[in-house]
Enzyme design. Structure first.
Site, PDB file in Angstrom:
ATOM      1  N   LYS A  27      -2.407  32.443  -5.290  1.00  0.00           N
ATOM      2  CA  LYS A  27      -3.641  32.907  -5.923  1.00  0.00           C
ATOM      3  C   LYS A  27      -4.782  32.254  -5.166  1.00  0.00           C
ATOM      4  O   LYS A  27      -4.957  31.036  -5.218  1.00  0.00           O
ATOM      5  CB  LYS A  27      -3.701  32.530  -7.399  1.00  0.00           C
ATOM      6  CG  LYS A  27      -4.982  33.008  -8.074  1.00  0.00           C
ATOM      7  CD  LYS A  27      -4.966  32.759  -9.553  1.00  0.00           C
ATOM      8  CE  LYS A  27      -6.122  33.395 -10.312  1.00  0.00           C
ATOM      9  NZ  LYS A  27      -7.379  33.559  -9.641  1.00  0.00           N
ATOM     10  N   PHE A  72      -2.647  42.255  -1.427  1.00  0.00           N
ATOM     11  CA  PHE A  72      -1.457  42.052  -2.249  1.00  0.00           C
ATOM     12  C   PHE A  72      -0.982  43.330  -2.939  1.00  0.00           C
ATOM     13  O   PHE A  72      -0.017  43.312  -3.685  1.00  0.00           O
ATOM     14  CB  PHE A  72      -1.660  40.928  -3.282  1.00  0.00           C
ATOM     15  CG  PHE A  72      -2.936  41.035  -4.079  1.00  0.00           C
ATOM     16  CD1 PHE A  72      -3.061  41.963  -5.102  1.00  0.00           C
ATOM     17  CD2 PHE A  72      -4.005  40.197  -3.817  1.00  0.00           C
ATOM     18  CE1 PHE A  72      -4.215  42.050  -5.849  1.00  0.00           C
ATOM     19  CE2 PHE A  72      -5.184  40.274  -4.555  1.00  0.00           C
ATOM     20  CZ  PHE A  72      -5.279  41.211  -5.579  1.00  0.00           C
ATOM     21  N   ARG A 103      -5.686  43.725 -18.673  1.00  0.00           N
ATOM     22  CA  ARG A 103      -5.282  42.340 -18.480  1.00  0.00           C
ATOM     23  C   ARG A 103      -3.847  42.266 -18.981  1.00  0.00           C
ATOM     24  O   ARG A 103      -3.592  42.011 -20.145  1.00  0.00           O
ATOM     25  CB  ARG A 103      -6.212  41.436 -19.296  1.00  0.00           C
ATOM     26  CG  ARG A 103      -6.234  40.007 -18.831  1.00  0.00           C
ATOM     27  CD  ARG A 103      -7.357  39.234 -19.484  1.00  0.00           C
ATOM     28  NE  ARG A 103      -8.644  39.418 -18.837  1.00  0.00           N
ATOM     29  CZ  ARG A 103      -8.978  38.959 -17.639  1.00  0.00           C
ATOM     30  NH1 ARG A 103      -8.096  38.268 -16.939  1.00  0.00           N
ATOM     31  NH2 ARG A 103     -10.164  39.168 -17.136  1.00  0.00           N
ATOM     32  N   LYS A 111      -1.435  34.521 -14.310  1.00  0.00           N
ATOM     33  CA  LYS A 111      -2.084  33.624 -13.336  1.00  0.00           C
ATOM     34  C   LYS A 111      -1.847  32.178 -13.757  1.00  0.00           C
ATOM     35  O   LYS A 111      -1.983  31.836 -14.929  1.00  0.00           O
ATOM     36  CB  LYS A 111      -3.572  33.936 -13.217  1.00  0.00           C
ATOM     37  CG  LYS A 111      -4.335  33.929 -14.511  1.00  0.00           C
ATOM     38  CD  LYS A 111      -5.789  34.347 -14.313  1.00  0.00           C
ATOM     39  CE  LYS A 111      -6.488  34.442 -15.647  1.00  0.00           C
ATOM     40  NZ  LYS A 111      -7.822  35.030 -15.574  1.00  0.00           N
TER      41      LYS A 111
END
Ligand code: AMP
Length: 512
Positions: A212, A301, A373, A379
């Site tokens: 990330k 990604f 989301r 994450k």
């Protein structure tokens, strides 16, 4: 529709805590709108101007508010919209006074409650994602269409106002006309926070882990030699990032949509902090100079479209295959698939040691959930915690009205015995904590103004945060990023709180 009606409705929706009631009120309003009013009302009720940001700052607004409000609400939605459009178009040198005048003309005809509404709208104070979710349901209810169809159309189109107009006037067949098309951005998929990689593997089983990186999200569209670059907020910033445009133009595919992150690196190979990368996207840019100083590297990604094949409904593995087929490895986000906590941990450590923010853990076969989301994307960020002292608290808004909410937090400065403010947060506070802090902090009050109660520095809270960023606004030149309260520390006195030296040491270690 009268602006007053919409203002009253917005107040009713804010006051009403129940989601269903909110949806009901909004749906009723949507049914009463004329075609041209739909995009305006939808945007206003979601806390936005259909024009987006039109460059009205607080000082211009203050000048425009100098006249007294009008008695009765005579304004229509079309009046307000025409004024904002006029402000948007008024540009060039010396346009400030003219823009203020146009805005003042609108505000002079607005009632007190309309002015307050317009003020919050202009300053972006009403904007939060929850409103959009409720609005999508309201559009579905008012049009009688499945909410799935409305959501999907919105996510691929990015304008809820347009989707609402089509849903309400033309119906479902036209709604399905909103398809992903190279050249037109879609809302990016978002991730849910997760504590650590072990937790991510518990939730996902086998997971695709990726670094990330803390840069700028980019959605890059290529059609032939045309390349567009959209930000997370769907702004086209291609002109600011010529090197990215050149890189993508050189890829083999004819039509392509890629999702990724771009960031600037230091000469030693470590990433620059987020703030530094973001200088590439400022308002006034010397692009050539910035490109020399802070060249950007993309890490892609995801691949959402490749040469006529739309892939958002294909499983992740297929999209990654498409990505690998068109984008060289050096431009792809480092990635591994694993179900082993030890391997996942090692990957996390490698990401953080390379200076990155953490890792993403994705369900390997998940579809691309535009605008959502989703629990399929988690994450995991490196986290620091500090015990800080509450210096003041601001009164809350909306549901938190009447409670002291946003805490001003400081670290101890042993050299002066004073406390150095590092930031504010209202995140992480439960209702019980809000109730308790409202009572305790008022007992410690030393002064107050309209928004804030200042207190004796005696209460210690444990605060988690992901980063420290340089900030000229704060006395130590550092501010907490993504801070949230973990718990109160009644067992600690202010003299035992963390010091500003500890904070500086964390910052220095991150920059290494
Ligand atoms: P946050 O902004 O903390 O909600 O984290 C989500 C953001 O992380 C995304 O919008 C991307 O800009 C960024 N990001 C960095 N690396 C990745 C990755 N490998 N996959 C998805 N998003 C990423």
């Amino acid at each position: 529709m009268k602006l007053q009606e919409l203002t009253d409705l917005s107040a009713r929706v804010t006051r009403n805590a129940g989601r269903l009631a909110k949806i009901g009120h909004l749906a009723e309003c949507l049914r009463c709108l004329e075609l041209g009013e739909i995009p305006i009302a939808v945007a206003y009720l979601c806390g936005e101007l259909p024009q987006g940001k039109i460059g009205i700052g607080w000082s211009m607004l203050k000048d425009a508010l100098a006249c007294a409000p009008s008695e009765s609400g005579v304004l229509t939605l079309a009046d307000a919209d025409a004024c904002f459009e006029n402000v948007r178009r008024t540009t060039g040198s010396g346009s400030g006074a003219r823009r203020t005048e146009i805005l003042a003309g609108l505000l002079a005809r607005a009632s007190a409650t309309e002015r307050e509404f317009l003020q919050r709208l202009i300053m972006g104070e009403m904007r939060h994602g929850a409103l959009e979710g409720v609005m999508m349901e309201a559009v579905a209810k008012a049009s009688g269409l499945p909410s799935r169809s409305v959501r999907r159309a919105y996510f691929v189109n990015g304008s809820l106002g347009q989707v609402a107009s089509v849903a309400l006037i033309q119906g479902e067949a036209s709604l399905s006309g909103f398809q992903l098309t190279p050249g037109r951005p879609i809302l990016p998929a978002l991730a849910q926070p997760c504590d650590d990689v072990a937790d991510a593997l518990r939730q996902l089983g086998t997971a695709a882990l990726e670094y990330k990186m803390d840069g700028a999200r980019v959605q890059v569209h290529k059609v032939g030699s045309d390349v567009a670059v959209f930000t997370r907020g769907l702004r086209d910033v291609a002109a600011a990032v010529p090197e990215l445009v050149e890189t993508v133009r050189a890829l083999g595919a004819g039509a392509l949509i890629l999702d990724g992150e771009v960031l600037a690196f230091r000469p030693d190979g470590k990433p620059h902090p987020f703030q530094t990368t973001m200088r590439r996207f400022g308002r006034k840019l010397d692009v050539a100079e910035l490109r020399r100083e802070l060249p950007l590297t993309p890490y892609f990604f995801d691949c959402l479209h490749l040469d006529g094949n739309t892939l958002i409904d294909a499983p992740g593995r297929e999209r990654i295959d498409a990505l690998a087929a068109t984008v060289p490895a050096a431009l792809r986000m480092p990635r591994m698939i694993t179900d082993s906590p030890a391997a996942a941990d090692a990957f996390f450590v490698a990401a953080v040691s390379a200076g990155h923010e953490g890792v993403m853990a994705k369900a390997p076969d998940a579809l691309y959930e535009a605008g959502e989301r989703s629990r399929n994307w988690l994450k995991i960020k490196r986290v620091h915690t500090l015990d800080l002292v509450v210096l003041a608290a601001e009164w809350g808004h909306g549901r938190r009205k009447g409670w002291l909410s946003n805490l001003h937090l400081g670290a101890r400065d042993p050299s002066s015995g004073l406390f150095v403010m590092l930031g504010k947060t209202f995140k992480g506070l439960t209702d019980a904590m809000l109730r308790e802090q409202t009572e305790i902090l008022q007992r410690l009050e030393t002064a107050r103004d309209r928004h804030t109660v200042y207190v004796r520095p005696e209460v210690v809270v444990e605060v988690a945060f992901n980063d420290l960023q340089a900030s000229p606004q704060y006395p130590a030149g550092l501010a907490l990023r993504f801070a949230r309260v973990k718990r109160y520390r009644p067992d600690k006195r202010a003299e035992q709180a963390d010091t500003i030296e500890t904070v500086r040491a964390i910052h220095a270690a991150e920059a290494e």
